[in-house]
Structures are given as structure tokens and as C-alpha cells.
Design a protein around this motif. Sequence first.
Motif, mmCIF file in Angstrom:
data_model
loop_
_atom_site.group_PDB
_atom_site.id
_atom_site.type_symbol
_atom_site.label_atom_id
_atom_site.label_comp_id
_atom_site.label_asym_id
_atom_site.label_seq_id
_atom_site.Cartn_x
_atom_site.Cartn_y
_atom_site.Cartn_z
ATOM 1 N N ASN A 286 49.432 29.339 42.787
ATOM 2 C CA ASN A 286 48.234 28.559 41.648
ATOM 3 C C ASN A 286 47.803 30.383 42.034
ATOM 4 O O ASN A 286 46.901 30.337 41.038
ATOM 5 C CB ASN A 286 47.891 28.169 42.721
ATOM 6 C CG ASN A 286 48.749 26.460 42.368
ATOM 7 O OD1 ASN A 286 49.599 26.329 42.062
ATOM 8 N ND2 ASN A 286 48.382 25.718 43.443
ATOM 9 N N LEU A 287 47.251 31.059 43.239
ATOM 10 C CA LEU A 287 46.490 31.900 43.271
ATOM 11 C C LEU A 287 46.963 32.870 42.251
ATOM 12 O O LEU A 287 46.407 33.568 41.205
ATOM 13 C CB LEU A 287 45.538 32.371 44.079
ATOM 14 C CG LEU A 287 44.756 33.799 44.658
ATOM 15 C CD1 LEU A 287 43.559 32.886 43.872
ATOM 16 C CD2 LEU A 287 44.467 33.523 45.573
ATOM 17 N N GLN A 288 48.386 33.267 42.187
ATOM 18 C CA GLN A 288 48.642 34.412 41.597
ATOM 19 C C GLN A 288 48.786 33.871 39.741
ATOM 20 O O GLN A 288 48.328 34.824 39.168
ATOM 21 C CB GLN A 288 50.364 34.320 41.773
ATOM 22 C CG GLN A 288 51.156 34.940 40.956
ATOM 23 C CD GLN A 288 51.083 36.529 41.367
ATOM 24 O OE1 GLN A 288 50.335 37.148 42.901
ATOM 25 N NE2 GLN A 288 51.106 37.942 40.530
ATOM 26 N N LEU A 289 49.243 32.473 39.733
ATOM 27 C CA LEU A 289 49.041 32.682 38.340
ATOM 28 C C LEU A 289 47.290 33.123 37.623
ATOM 29 O O LEU A 289 46.847 33.341 36.227
ATOM 30 C CB LEU A 289 49.589 31.283 37.629
ATOM 31 C CG LEU A 289 50.618 31.169 38.130
ATOM 32 C CD1 LEU A 289 51.250 29.772 37.621
ATOM 33 C CD2 LEU A 289 52.139 32.044 37.155
ATOM 34 N N ILE A 290 46.136 32.545 38.596
ATOM 35 C CA ILE A 290 44.914 32.535 37.788
ATOM 36 C C ILE A 290 44.725 34.055 38.019
ATOM 37 O O ILE A 290 43.965 34.742 36.818
ATOM 38 C CB ILE A 290 44.353 32.121 39.146
ATOM 39 C CG1 ILE A 290 44.123 30.567 38.994
ATOM 40 C CG2 ILE A 290 42.513 32.654 38.599
ATOM 41 C CD1 ILE A 290 43.096 29.620 40.083
ATOM 42 N N MET A 291 45.059 34.835 38.794
ATOM 43 C CA MET A 291 44.640 36.197 38.969
ATOM 44 C C MET A 291 45.492 37.241 38.182
ATOM 45 O O MET A 291 44.934 37.938 36.857
ATOM 46 C CB MET A 291 45.181 37.642 40.218
ATOM 47 C CG MET A 291 44.860 36.392 41.473
ATOM 48 S SD MET A 291 42.897 37.430 41.310
ATOM 49 C CE MET A 291 42.337 35.297 41.414
ATOM 50 N N GLU A 292 46.951 36.814 37.457
ATOM 51 C CA GLU A 292 46.989 37.603 36.257
ATOM 52 C C GLU A 292 46.828 36.506 34.767
ATOM 53 O O GLU A 292 46.794 37.550 34.149
ATOM 54 C CB GLU A 292 49.190 36.410 36.026
ATOM 55 C CG GLU A 292 49.823 37.932 36.822
ATOM 56 C CD GLU A 292 51.327 36.322 37.020
ATOM 57 O OE1 GLU A 292 51.464 35.953 36.406
ATOM 58 O OE2 GLU A 292 52.166 37.049 37.762
ATOM 59 N N ASP A 293 46.328 35.672 34.790
ATOM 60 C CA ASP A 293 45.145 35.827 33.729
ATOM 61 C C ASP A 293 44.048 36.174 33.993
ATOM 62 O O ASP A 293 43.326 36.514 32.353
ATOM 63 C CB ASP A 293 45.125 34.423 33.618
ATOM 64 C CG ASP A 293 46.456 33.314 33.331
ATOM 65 O OD1 ASP A 293 47.376 33.451 32.659
ATOM 66 O OD2 ASP A 293 46.141 32.205 33.890
ATOM 67 N N MET A 294 43.635 36.735 34.623
ATOM 68 C CA MET A 294 42.532 37.675 34.469
ATOM 69 C C MET A 294 42.653 39.134 34.751
ATOM 70 O O MET A 294 41.780 38.885 33.694
ATOM 71 C CB MET A 294 42.122 37.580 36.461
ATOM 72 C CG MET A 294 40.377 38.123 36.299
ATOM 73 S SD MET A 294 39.276 37.151 35.634
ATOM 74 C CE MET A 294 39.119 35.493 36.032
ATOM 75 N N VAL A 295 43.651 39.130 35.552
ATOM 76 C CA VAL A 295 43.977 40.650 34.700
ATOM 77 C C VAL A 295 43.757 40.730 33.172
ATOM 78 O O VAL A 295 43.550 41.966 32.431
ATOM 79 C CB VAL A 295 45.633 41.720 34.862
ATOM 80 C CG1 VAL A 295 46.050 42.402 35.480
ATOM 81 C CG2 VAL A 295 44.856 41.644 36.684
ATOM 82 N N ASP A 296 44.843 40.149 32.540
ATOM 83 C CA ASP A 296 44.658 40.238 31.281
ATOM 84 C C ASP A 296 44.424 40.107 30.349
ATOM 85 O O ASP A 296 43.386 40.807 29.195
ATOM 86 C CB ASP A 296 45.822 39.129 30.479
ATOM 87 C CG ASP A 296 47.904 39.161 30.905
ATOM 88 O OD1 ASP A 296 47.787 40.392 31.824
ATOM 89 O OD2 ASP A 296 48.271 38.205 31.443
ATOM 90 N N ARG A 297 43.318 38.827 30.803
ATOM 91 C CA ARG A 297 41.661 38.709 29.925
ATOM 92 C C ARG A 297 41.156 39.643 30.139
ATOM 93 O O ARG A 297 39.970 40.416 28.463
ATOM 94 C CB ARG A 297 40.726 37.669 30.621
ATOM 95 C CG ARG A 297 41.226 36.076 30.434
ATOM 96 C CD ARG A 297 40.556 34.868 30.981
ATOM 97 N NE ARG A 297 41.535 33.916 31.778
ATOM 98 C CZ ARG A 297 40.582 33.248 32.306
ATOM 99 N NH1 ARG A 297 39.697 33.543 32.626
ATOM 100 N NH2 ARG A 297 41.524 31.627 32.927
ATOM 101 N N HIS A 298 40.684 40.682 30.849
ATOM 102 C CA HIS A 298 40.045 42.289 31.377
ATOM 103 C C HIS A 298 41.042 43.339 30.568
ATOM 104 O O HIS A 298 40.479 44.109 30.608
ATOM 105 C CB HIS A 298 39.932 42.381 32.565
ATOM 106 C CG HIS A 298 38.548 41.487 33.298
ATOM 107 N ND1 HIS A 298 37.451 41.771 32.730
ATOM 108 C CD2 HIS A 298 38.387 40.497 33.626
ATOM 109 C CE1 HIS A 298 36.624 40.556 33.683
ATOM 110 N NE2 HIS A 298 37.076 39.904 33.864
ATOM 111 N N LYS A 299 42.151 42.610 29.973
ATOM 112 C CA LYS A 299 42.714 44.034 28.964
ATOM 113 C C LYS A 299 42.878 44.791 30.014
ATOM 114 O O LYS A 299 43.459 45.751 29.573
ATOM 115 C CB LYS A 299 41.612 44.151 27.545
ATOM 116 C CG LYS A 299 41.153 42.616 26.934
ATOM 117 C CD LYS A 299 40.479 43.809 25.759
ATOM 118 C CE LYS A 299 40.439 42.832 23.980
ATOM 119 N NZ LYS A 299 40.048 41.571 25.084
ATOM 120 N N ILE A 300 43.415 44.474 31.158
ATOM 121 C CA ILE A 300 44.070 46.017 31.621
ATOM 122 C C ILE A 300 46.193 46.404 31.586
ATOM 123 O O ILE A 300 46.446 44.874 31.762
ATOM 124 C CB ILE A 300 44.179 45.250 33.432
ATOM 125 C CG1 ILE A 300 42.890 45.590 33.822
ATOM 126 C CG2 ILE A 300 44.851 46.748 34.088
ATOM 127 C CD1 ILE A 300 41.946 46.245 33.632
#
Length: 593
Positions: free
Chosen positions: A244-258
Motif C-alpha cells: 500500500n505504501l509502495q503504491l502511494i510512493m509511486e503516485d507521489m513520484v509521478d505527481r512530482h514529475k520525476i
Amino acid sequence: MRKNRLMVWISICIMGMCMLMFRLAQLQLIDTESFSKHGINLIEASVKQRSQEMIVDNGRGNFLDRSGKPLSYETSSVLVLFPFLKKMDWQAEKVAQTIGVSPESLKYAVEKSKEPFAYGTPDPVILTRSQMDAINEMEIPGVFAVERKYPLERIPAAQLLGIIGENDGELKTRYGDKEFLPRTLIGLSGLEKSFDEFLVAEGKSKLVYHVDGEGAPLFGINVKYIEPANPFYPINLQTSIDKNLQLIMEDMVDRHKISNGGIVLLDIETNSILSMVSRPVITKGKPFGDKGIENMMVKQHIPGSVFKTVVAAAAIDHGLDDPARLFDCSKKINGDPDPKYDHGMLNFSDSFAVSCNRTFGEVARELQEKDPHILEKYAEMLSLTGGVGWRGDIFHLEDFNQLQDEEKGRVFLSDEARKDRNFSALSGIGQHEVRTSPLAVANMMATIARGGQKEMVRAVLSVQYQNGSKMTEFSEDRLKGQKISSITAMKLQKLLREVVINEDGTGRWFRDLPYAVAGKSGTAETGIYKDKKQLHNKWFAGYFPYENPKYALVAINLGVPEDEGGVNLLFADIVKEVYNYNHGSVAEGPESN
């Protein structure tokens, strides 16, 4: 003359028959398993031609997260129908009523089928346990309700887990003459590669029936269910990832356009990977040769000022951190006036907080003059070089490495560079030949937070049999070699916290987060230019909560212009998300970068 012609024709006929007989022998007796330059297995091809099958489970091992949730595959209860039903009068109405669909849709699906299929494919209808039992109790030939394994549409931590593929040459290189089924999948990167010997298929579970040339049943309408003889396989690898935390982190990285970079989040107490995100993503359907296959979190990168943490540790132990000593932080590393930063005269602690290059270039020179290997020694003591992934002996495997793709890092490449004053200064600010991975930097932060105790990083916690019992566990273990003292670690903790609480500190944006943060920023020149702008690696590495450390976090954005692509907002938003995750609240959307 006539007799001679007759003899010639007889000879030709005999030669032709001999050639045909040889060809027949070659096909049926000699080259049955490796025919022609393509190495075709004629026996397998013949069996395949005379049978149709539905693979229920490819037999390869699976990945689970730390709580047992599947990471690579999911199992669904589906209705499997065979093509020979179109030649039969079967109870389509009764089956349709059981699963809540129309009989016409079932019959139509069978009519257009050429091989066994899961009804509803590509989005098969999922059955309940009672529906499965009801269908199988009907005992209709060619109609089965089974548990079938499917790859997840979205695989968390894809680069960490790695990719699989068919490679007969590599299969033979790894396992010699050991026999495997045709088209056996092997791990080509990540944990799939490291643990391939555990994951490689012992056999497939499948439904099989034999057909004649027109696709009709050859030996009646009996369908065989074939599965591996060993009930303990396929095995499961329980990773340390929190899905669950992994999926949150992936979404976060993509939202910040990394688009080139990612994050590493470690559990400090167990020194295991909670989340690892690498970008770019793996291109679906075309992973081979794609840069997205590389796990950027275990690859070497220029660390920039994050490396000043190493210089600070060495300076503390050698008395170069005297608070009374001042450094001119209005100048650049070469002594020229700095038009960008004019911090004036600062002591060692304030220099670390504002990341003054002049201070750490000067201190690095002095340290290298004492001992040309001193920076390398402290980099190793803080686990920045040498590799940090779990290694050890398990079963017959000596020095088994969980993270085979991990690069080890370095400080210098030559003895000349070690003794060069200019190179020493550049190395002191994490430039020149200094390289390390985000995973190693995260482990350095975890090491400092633990008071100097350095440990191996685990990505896999245990290997489990199919029934859930454990084949082996990977226990927490220390990294070999020297380590910093607890006093040095305590002083580094204060320096890292000063980065956040100092009014001019490079981490001052993190003061009002729900967890108190300690850490270090880094902006490294890569020497690569795009549109006449030099590209940089942007870092922030730290741990939290400061008073009771639980997490080490590294955020990195690779190859971006100096005035773009900062990771401070990403780091801050991740701290908020972790806090919300732990307290069961819904996180607010992340700030734009």
C-alpha cells in the motif's frame, strides 16, 4: 543399353528410398529433440500439434509484500471452457444461470474459440467459491471452474522485482544439463534474477486435452489436469515492501514529475526496504533494451553535497570541527568570490547547514593530506561504498547476494587523484570521481540514526513454500568493516538536524512537517549539457522522526537544470504521506513541484 538405363533408374530409386529412410530416421529417432539449425524439438511440436491446453499456473514463484499481499501475480476464480463444446449438446443454460450470464453469450464464446479460454477474457468473469463448487459438481466435460494465476496489471516496485523472459542460452549457462519444460521463464533483472534458482518453474499446472486434425477430441472428451508433482512449489518470496505504501510512493513520484530518479524508504529498525521507486518506468511489452528496466536506486550517481556528511564524520574524529574556527563562505571552492552565495564567515556547523562548498573543500584537502585514503575509509564506514544489500550463505549458495544489480560506489579512481589538492577539494563536495547509489545514501542515514551501527539492507525477508511454511529466513545482519563511533554519530545527528532548524539551512522547508526531520541536501553537477544548460542531480537524504528514528528516506531527481526539478517538496510530501498512512488519515494532494 536398355539394361543399363534400367540399372541407373533402379539405383536412383534405391538412393532416393535410402535418403527418405534416413530423413525419416532423422525425424523420428536421431534429431527428435533438436531438429535443424533452429533446434526444434519435434516430440514437443508433435504433442503440441495433437493437444490443446490451458495454463492455470506457469509454475514460477511469486512475490509477496511484508504482510503477504501479492506483488507480481493475483489468483482469480474463473470459468474455463474448451472448444470441443461446440460439437456437443452441453448444459449451457445451467452453467449460465449459475454465474448470472445469458446462455447465448456462453455459446457464442465457445463457437468463436479455437483453444481453451477463461470466459470473459480479457476481463474474465470472477466466480465465488459457491459458484465454483456448483459448476464443478455438474461434471460437464470441457467446463471447469479453476483458480488461475494472472500477472498484476500494475506491478509495484517493478524495477526492484525485475523482469523475466525466455533465454535458452542463459538457462543452460545457469543450470547446465538440468531438464526444464519448453519456454521456461528465467529472471533477467532485479530480484527475479537474484532469486531465480528459487523461482524457476518446477512445472506448470494446466488443463490438457488431445485433438485430431479437425480439433475434435482424439481419446474421448476427458480433460486432464496436470500439475507439478511437488506440492510445495511454486514457492513465494516474502519481500520487505509495504504494498500500500509502495503504491502511494509511486503516485507521489509521478505527481512530482520525476521522470529520471525516484525514492528509497527504509525501515530503520529492521533495515529493510519499505518502498523503492525508480523512474523511468518499464515500457510495457518492450522491456528489453529499455532504460526503464534499470533500477536507478541501486545505480551509481554523483552525490554532490550529500557526500559532505562523510567529510563531516572524518572532520569530527580528527578535530577539524572546532566551533571557534571560521570559514569564508562568501568564496567558491577555488577562493574566487561567489556571486551566488554570500554567507560570510561561518563555523563548521553553520557551514554544514548552508552546505558551504568552501568549508568542505578546504577540510577535505586537510584530511587527505593526513591520509590519502581517509575519505574512502569514512565512506566505507558510513556504508556509501562496498554495497549494502544482504549477503550471506544459504543452502549450497555461498555469498548469496539479494541485490545483484547493486553498484558499489567509489570516491577516487587513482592514487594521483587521492593526492591532488584540487581533486581532494572537489571530492569533498561530492564531485569529481565520487559516485554512490541512493540505496547506499539511505543506508548511511539509517546508520547515523542508529548511532553508527551499520547493517545490511534486506529486500526479501523469507523464502516460503506454497503452503506458507518458511524454507529460509534472511535475518538482520551487520555490515562488515569499521564503523563510526556512537559519539561521532551523535554529532552527525545534530549537524543533520541543524540543516532543518537553521534559518538559512538547505532543509528549512521541513520545519513544520508532522515528523521532525534531519537530513542533507545535494546538487551535483553532471558535466552534461542540454540546451546550453548544465544538468544536475538533485538530492535530499534524511531520516525521521528525529527523536525516535523510524524511517530513512532519499529523494533524487537526475539530470535536471539547476533552476528546475528540486526534490524538497517531494521529500516533504512523502513525510506527510507516511505520517497520514501511520495515523489512518487521508493525505491531502501533494503540492506541485
